[in-house]
Design a protein around this motif. Structure first.
Motif, PDB file in Angstrom:
ATOM      1  N   LEU A   3      44.851  65.656  33.472  1.00 48.65           N
ATOM      2  CA  LEU A   3      43.478  65.831  33.010  1.00 48.65           C
ATOM      3  C   LEU A   3      42.945  64.555  32.371  1.00 48.65           C
ATOM      4  O   LEU A   3      41.736  64.294  32.407  1.00 48.65           O
ATOM      5  CB  LEU A   3      43.392  66.996  32.022  1.00 48.65           C
ATOM      6  N   GLY A   4      43.845  63.751  31.791  1.00 50.13           N
ATOM      7  CA  GLY A   4      43.419  62.445  31.293  1.00 50.13           C
ATOM      8  C   GLY A   4      42.830  61.617  32.411  1.00 50.13           C
ATOM      9  O   GLY A   4      41.757  60.998  32.262  1.00 50.13           O
ATOM     10  N   HIS A   5      43.518  61.582  33.550  1.00 51.66           N
ATOM     11  CA  HIS A   5      42.975  60.876  34.728  1.00 51.66           C
ATOM     12  C   HIS A   5      41.675  61.529  35.203  1.00 51.66           C
ATOM     13  O   HIS A   5      40.688  60.846  35.492  1.00 51.66           O
ATOM     14  CB  HIS A   5      43.992  60.921  35.878  1.00 51.66           C
ATOM     15  N   PHE A   6      41.704  62.853  35.305  1.00 47.81           N
ATOM     16  CA  PHE A   6      40.583  63.581  35.913  1.00 47.81           C
ATOM     17  C   PHE A   6      39.282  63.356  35.138  1.00 47.81           C
ATOM     18  O   PHE A   6      38.250  63.030  35.724  1.00 47.81           O
ATOM     19  CB  PHE A   6      40.918  65.075  35.971  1.00 47.81           C
ATOM     20  N   PHE A   7      39.341  63.522  33.826  1.00 47.13           N
ATOM     21  CA  PHE A   7      38.115  63.390  33.040  1.00 47.13           C
ATOM     22  C   PHE A   7      37.644  61.945  32.961  1.00 47.13           C
ATOM     23  O   PHE A   7      36.443  61.685  32.871  1.00 47.13           O
ATOM     24  CB  PHE A   7      38.313  63.977  31.645  1.00 47.13           C
ATOM     25  N   MET A   8      38.565  60.998  33.025  1.00 46.14           N
ATOM     26  CA  MET A   8      38.144  59.604  33.059  1.00 46.14           C
ATOM     27  C   MET A   8      37.498  59.280  34.403  1.00 46.14           C
ATOM     28  O   MET A   8      36.542  58.490  34.469  1.00 46.14           O
ATOM     29  CB  MET A   8      39.339  58.688  32.796  1.00 46.14           C
ATOM     30  N   CYS A   9      37.998  59.894  35.474  1.00 46.87           N
ATOM     31  CA  CYS A   9      37.337  59.742  36.780  1.00 46.87           C
ATOM     32  C   CYS A   9      35.913  60.293  36.725  1.00 46.87           C
ATOM     33  O   CYS A   9      34.973  59.694  37.263  1.00 46.87           O
ATOM     34  CB  CYS A   9      38.134  60.467  37.869  1.00 46.87           C
ATOM     35  N   ARG A  10      35.757  61.432  36.074  1.00 50.18           N
ATOM     36  CA  ARG A  10      34.416  62.008  35.936  1.00 50.18           C
ATOM     37  C   ARG A  10      33.496  61.073  35.150  1.00 50.18           C
ATOM     38  O   ARG A  10      32.310  60.920  35.472  1.00 50.18           O
ATOM     39  CB  ARG A  10      34.500  63.370  35.229  1.00 50.18           C
ATOM     40  N   LYS A  11      34.036  60.440  34.115  1.00 51.31           N
ATOM     41  CA  LYS A  11      33.236  59.531  33.294  1.00 51.31           C
ATOM     42  C   LYS A  11      32.680  58.385  34.131  1.00 51.31           C
ATOM     43  O   LYS A  11      31.519  57.979  33.959  1.00 51.31           O
ATOM     44  CB  LYS A  11      34.096  58.981  32.157  1.00 51.31           C
ATOM     45  N   TYR A  12      33.497  57.872  35.052  1.00 52.33           N
ATOM     46  CA  TYR A  12      33.086  56.716  35.848  1.00 52.33           C
ATOM     47  C   TYR A  12      32.569  57.112  37.234  1.00 52.33           C
ATOM     48  O   TYR A  12      32.408  56.266  38.101  1.00 52.33           O
ATOM     49  CB  TYR A  12      34.250  55.733  35.983  1.00 52.33           C
ATOM     50  N   HIS A  13      32.347  58.413  37.438  1.00 48.86           N
ATOM     51  CA  HIS A  13      31.783  58.931  38.695  1.00 48.86           C
ATOM     52  C   HIS A  13      32.655  58.572  39.908  1.00 48.86           C
ATOM     53  O   HIS A  13      32.155  58.222  40.976  1.00 48.86           O
ATOM     54  CB  HIS A  13      30.357  58.390  38.901  1.00 48.86           C
ATOM     55  N   VAL A  14      33.957  58.643  39.698  1.00 46.74           N
ATOM     56  CA  VAL A  14      34.918  58.453  40.787  1.00 46.74           C
ATOM     57  C   VAL A  14      35.356  59.831  41.260  1.00 46.74           C
ATOM     58  O   VAL A  14      35.830  60.644  40.467  1.00 46.74           O
ATOM     59  CB  VAL A  14      36.139  57.633  40.318  1.00 46.74           C
TER      60      VAL A  14
END
Length: 271
Positions: free
Chosen positions: A50-61
């Motif tokens: 989820l650390g990866h997932f939410f950071m991906c969401r932050k950067y629109h990846v």
């Protein structure tokens, strides 16, 4: 561009495989080491992804929800968990933050699990029959926490880990493995964000050292070493390769490398 409307049936259809794999992994980890291990290791793995997932969401990846990988065999009951990133990486800042978020979040849950689990663990004599004894390699971080809690153990005595402590140890194992500064592992993302295309030199050195460890110290690493040889040199470049990282992220990159060194153990299992 018109915003896509939320479709519950489409969402649950896509989420079905993730939910089923989550349940299956919960059951395999429960089967292997019991309920407390299962809850703890699932929490650590979920927090990492989820650390990866939410950071991906932050950067629109564009990224999938976590895929858990069940394995109904000891000692772990799972191959871990992964997410699949399908979008382009905008810049080195996003690459660094996405790569670093997983190990850092997982570590925040692994260390308390180790501490709590050690307090719940017992100290007893090492079995006279070596076949009954599964020894764990102890990374520096684990040794330091153990000494703070138990001090120096008497000769011939060892710690019989509570399942929560074992899950914390497994969390360190996963963190170190992901922080290997190679290819598309989390550590590879961080290294590419720090060094750009020059990171390939670090990848080659890292793969060479890892292969030496696999051959000389722990043959159990051989399959992973072969995978690194096939995939460890590749890393897709971000769209913006020119913008460098700020000093805070460079310092954090050094800290993450130190975390890798104190969390990694060349011989994780001593049969």
């Amino acid at each position: 561009m018109p915003r896509e409307e939320f479709n519950p049936s489409n969402f649950f259809s896509k989420a079905r495989i993730h939910v089923l794999l989550f349940i299956a992994t919960f059951l395999t980890t429960y089967y292997v080491n019991g309920i407390w291990y299962s809850i703890t290791i699932m929490t650590i793995l979920l927090s990492h992804e989820l650390g990866h997932f939410f950071m991906c969401r932050k950067y629109h990846v564009d990224a999938t929800m976590p895929y858990f990988l069940p394995l109904p065999f000891p000692p772990f009951g799972t191959f871990g968990a992964v997410i699949k990133m399908k979008g382009l990486m905008p810049d080195k800042k996003a690459l660094f933050d996405i790569g670093a978020a997983g190990p850092m979040t997982g570590l925040l849950f692994s260390i308390p699990a180790i501490i709590i689990g050690l307090y719940l663990s017992d100290i007893g004599p090492v079995p006279s029959d070596p076949s009954l004894y599964l020894g764990l390699g102890e990374p520096i971080l684990f040794i330091c926490i153990t000494k703070l809690i138990f001090g120096n153990l008497p000769q011939g005595m060892d710690i019989y880990l509570h399942p929560v402590a074992f899950a914390g140890w497994a969390g360190l194992f996963v963190t170190a493995l992901n922080l290997l500064p190679i290819g598309q592992l989390d550590g590879g993302h961080v290294m590419y964000a720090l060094l750009g295309k020059k990171s390939k030199v670090v990848y080659r050195i890292g793969i060479f050292i890892f292969c030496v460890i696999a051959i000389l110290l722990y043959p159990g690493w051989l399959v992973f070493a072969i995978l690194l040889l096939f995939f460890g040199f590749r890393h897709p470049a971000p769209v913006d390769e020119l913008t460098t990282l700020d000093s805070k992220r460079k310092i954090l990159g050094i800290i993450l490398f130190i975390i890798f060194l104190i969390s990694f153990t060349p011989v994780p299992l001593k049969l």
